[in-house]
Design an enzyme around this catalytic site. Structure first.
Site, mmCIF file in Angstrom:
data_model
loop_
_atom_site.group_PDB
_atom_site.id
_atom_site.type_symbol
_atom_site.label_atom_id
_atom_site.label_comp_id
_atom_site.label_asym_id
_atom_site.label_seq_id
_atom_site.Cartn_x
_atom_site.Cartn_y
_atom_site.Cartn_z
ATOM 1 N N ASP A 256 33.229 42.910 41.586
ATOM 2 C CA ASP A 256 34.299 43.783 42.058
ATOM 3 C C ASP A 256 34.832 43.336 43.417
ATOM 4 O O ASP A 256 36.021 43.480 43.703
ATOM 5 C CB ASP A 256 33.786 45.218 42.148
ATOM 6 C CG ASP A 256 33.380 45.765 40.787
ATOM 7 O OD1 ASP A 256 33.687 45.112 39.768
ATOM 8 O OD2 ASP A 256 32.745 46.834 40.744
ATOM 9 N N GLY A 257 33.958 42.794 44.268
ATOM 10 C CA GLY A 257 34.396 42.323 45.577
ATOM 11 C C GLY A 257 35.401 41.191 45.483
ATOM 12 O O GLY A 257 36.296 41.067 46.333
#
Length: 354
Positions: free
Chosen positions: A89-90
């Site tokens: 997700d980062g």
């Protein structure tokens, strides 16, 4: 690129030519990153493949790969047709910070720690990429937030990252607090409802919903509850005039910027969404991520009461699942420890921790 909004589908009017590949930070994703680059080079020789300059200048890339790829630069962002994200997700948050305005569709391959927003597995990356390049796929349009740091008289605007831009974009949330590990406020998108806002008690919201959530971080109050607002509202956040100090804010977990008494934050819906491809469809991927990443609706299967007890004591074979506590107590008093309606098969409380 044709956008079939009614059916939430990505359809190519012409085959995509310019592909940006973005990897997660660190060395762990280097080999799979090279595998993806080589596959794109060998399978589709007419593609223009771009990578970030930090990766292009790295020594781990072979001369063969170097000769076939190009450096992604700011002036080339409008020419990118598809982004392949390798990470978690980062990595998607990083892509959102690069493409603050119009952003190409993203194929997110999971090679990170959580991967809630990454439905595609790396083991089958070749088939996933072929499918995306050939026919597109199901699409999720994720709303983002536009945020400005303004003066009290609207006479000036300050960019939190000092890059000459008066506004910046949040895919997940804008967080306002008094520093690290303190109380504060979270303004999040529907995508961000499963991120930081989740720990503050916000309801789980499907990313296709057009809304903004506001929740407090550790409020010293019993009456403050999270609220959900329409996506079209404008939110103005400023410090109380009686506040003893300044506050700080961050966007999608990026570096904190000071919010002074003479300033306020203006938060509203961004004109530019963040589109990600789905592996199955926009609902199936989301519910699967809730279950696999957050253990939502995941419960250990229980054994029938008769089957569980009859293993150690034949006397229990006649007990039924609907037996009352008094029935169980009279039948098992010599075998089990009965304590205020709770039946323990051990003499201590060790079974509580299992």
């Amino acid at each position: 690129l044709l956008d079939d909004s009614f059916n939430n589908r990505l359809i190519w009017s012409l085959p995509p030519k310019n592909i940006l590949v973005v990897k997660r930070l660190g060395e762990s994703a280097r080999e799979p990153f090279i595998d993806i680059l080589k596959f794109l080079i060998e399978e589709s020789g007419d593609l223009n493949i771009f990578i970030e300059d930090t990766e292009y200048t790295s020594e781990y890339l072979t001369n063969y790969v170097h000769s076939k790829i190009k450096i992604f630069q700011k002036n080339t962002e409008n020419f990118i047709d598809l982004i392949i994200s390798l990470g978690g997700d980062g990595t998607l948050l990083h892509i959102s910070s690069i493409f603050k305005n119009k952003c190409p569709p993203i194929l997110s391959i999971h090679y990170g720690s959580l991967g809630f927003l990454c439905p595609f597995d790396f083991e089958n990356f070749k088939s996933h990429i072929k499918q995306a390049l050939k026919v597109g796929g199901s699409l999720i349009k994720r709303d983002r937030l536009e945020c400005n740091l303004c003066g009290s008289d609207d006479s000036f605007r300050i960019d939190c990252k000092s890059k000459g831009s008066s506004e910046f974009t949040a895919l997940n949330e804008v967080v306002i607090n008094r520093g690290s590990n303190s109380d504060g406020l979270i303004v999040s998108t529907s995508t961000g409802s499963t991120a930081y806002a989740l720990s503050a008690g916000v309801s789980l919201c499907h990313p296709s919903l057009e809304l903004i959530t506001i929740s407090a971080i550790c409020p010293h109050s019993l009456s403050f509850r999270p609220i959900i607002l329409p996506i079209d509202v404008e939110i103005k956040i400023s410090l109380n005039v009686e506040s003893r100090g300044n506050a700080f804010f961050s966007v999608d977990g990026h570096s904190q910027t000071e919010l002074k008494h003479s300033q306020y934050l203006l938060i509203r819906k961004s004109k530019y969404c963040f589109a990600t491809l789905s592996r199955s469809d926009q609902f199936g991927d989301w519910f699967e991520s809730l279950n696999t990443c957050l253990n939502w609706n995941d419960r250990k299967k229980q054994h029938p009461l008769t089957a569980e007890f009859s293993k150690s004591n034949p006397k229990t074979a006649s007990m039924k699942k609907t037996s009352t506590l008094n029935d169980i107590n009279s039948c098992f008093l010599s075998v089990l420890n009965f304590d205020q309606g709770y039946i323990s098969q051990k003499s201590d409380d060790s079974d509580y921790f299992t």
